[in-house]
Design a protein around this motif. Structure first.
Motif, PDB file in Angstrom:
ATOM      1  N   ASN B  33       3.061   7.018   4.546  1.00  0.00           N
ATOM      2  CA  ASN B  33       2.735   5.969   2.945  1.00  0.00           C
ATOM      3  C   ASN B  33       4.095   5.035   2.468  1.00  0.00           C
ATOM      4  OD1 ASN B  33       4.124   8.187   3.502  1.00  0.00           O
ATOM      5  ND2 ASN B  33       4.299   9.267   1.761  1.00  0.00           N
ATOM      6  N   ILE B  34       4.797   4.114   3.757  1.00  0.00           N
ATOM      7  CA  ILE B  34       5.851   3.905   3.996  1.00  0.00           C
ATOM      8  C   ILE B  34       4.910   2.138   3.250  1.00  0.00           C
ATOM      9  CG2 ILE B  34       7.880   3.045   4.100  1.00  0.00           C
ATOM     10  CD1 ILE B  34       7.699   6.033   4.383  1.00  0.00           C
ATOM     11  N   ASP B  35       6.017   1.808   2.027  1.00  0.00           N
ATOM     12  CA  ASP B  35       5.210   0.323   1.049  1.00  0.00           C
ATOM     13  C   ASP B  35       6.104  -0.783   1.927  1.00  0.00           C
ATOM     14  OD1 ASP B  35       2.551   1.007  -0.014  1.00  0.00           O
ATOM     15  OD2 ASP B  35       3.445  -0.595  -1.223  1.00  0.00           O
ATOM     16  N   ASP B  36       7.036  -0.381   1.848  1.00  0.00           N
ATOM     17  CA  ASP B  36       8.649  -1.690   2.341  1.00  0.00           C
ATOM     18  C   ASP B  36       9.891  -0.406   2.918  1.00  0.00           C
ATOM     19  OD1 ASP B  36       9.775  -4.249   2.603  1.00  0.00           O
ATOM     20  OD2 ASP B  36       9.680  -4.062   1.402  1.00  0.00           O
ATOM     21  N   VAL B  37      10.847  -0.963   3.648  1.00  0.00           N
ATOM     22  CA  VAL B  37      11.967  -1.506   4.520  1.00  0.00           C
ATOM     23  C   VAL B  37      12.823  -2.419   3.779  1.00  0.00           C
ATOM     24  CG1 VAL B  37      13.104  -0.001   5.496  1.00  0.00           C
ATOM     25  CG2 VAL B  37      11.173   1.004   5.607  1.00  0.00           C
ATOM     26  N   ARG B  38      13.985  -2.378   3.386  1.00  0.00           N
ATOM     27  CA  ARG B  38      14.810  -3.158   3.779  1.00  0.00           C
ATOM     28  C   ARG B  38      15.841  -2.488   4.034  1.00  0.00           C
ATOM     29  NH1 ARG B  38      13.073  -8.246   2.813  1.00  0.00           N
ATOM     30  NH2 ARG B  38      14.903  -8.786   1.955  1.00  0.00           N
TER      31      ARG B  38
END
Lengths: 83, 83
Positions: B33-38
């Protein structure tokens, strides 16, 4: 959507060569009043959920399993609701 | 003594391969359920001063001259008094 901000830093007792390099760089361009510099990672994770309790548990698990090296690093985090 | 916490991240429009790698890593160990990682840098600087106004200016100068690449990165910071 929840935004988790995870900060991973080397533990205080661990020598930080990257921080030392930045300290020397700052010194060389005129910043003489710097006592110490430590460099770590900031990881911003967008979690597709509005359940803070579950997100909290997930972030802890992510840090333990992937984001941090518990031997030499410590981590902290904050959670906030994204609009 | 003032503790400056500087966060340097790639600008939103810039592709972040390190964040993408972390996202894939999290996905592969079950976090679906991870949309985005920076991923960015957290730089902790201990400044030997108690003058917040001057420290503020110094931190801005440090970021412009050494800590961040203004072409692709943006930065933010907080200052706090250390006991």
């Amino acid at each position: 959507m929840i935004k988790a901000s995870v900060t991973v830093m080397l533990k205080k007792a661990i020598f930080d060569p990257q921080g030392m390099a930045v300290k020397h760089g700052l010194d060389s361009i005129g910043f003489k009043n710097i006592d110490d510099v430590r460099v770590g990672r900031q990881i911003i994770i967008q979690i597709d959920s509005n359940d803070f309790g579950h997100a909290e548990e997930e972030v802890k698990e992510m840090c333990d399993k992937l984001l941090a090296n518990p031997v030499v690093e410590s981590w902290s985090h904050t959670l906030e609701l994204m609009q």
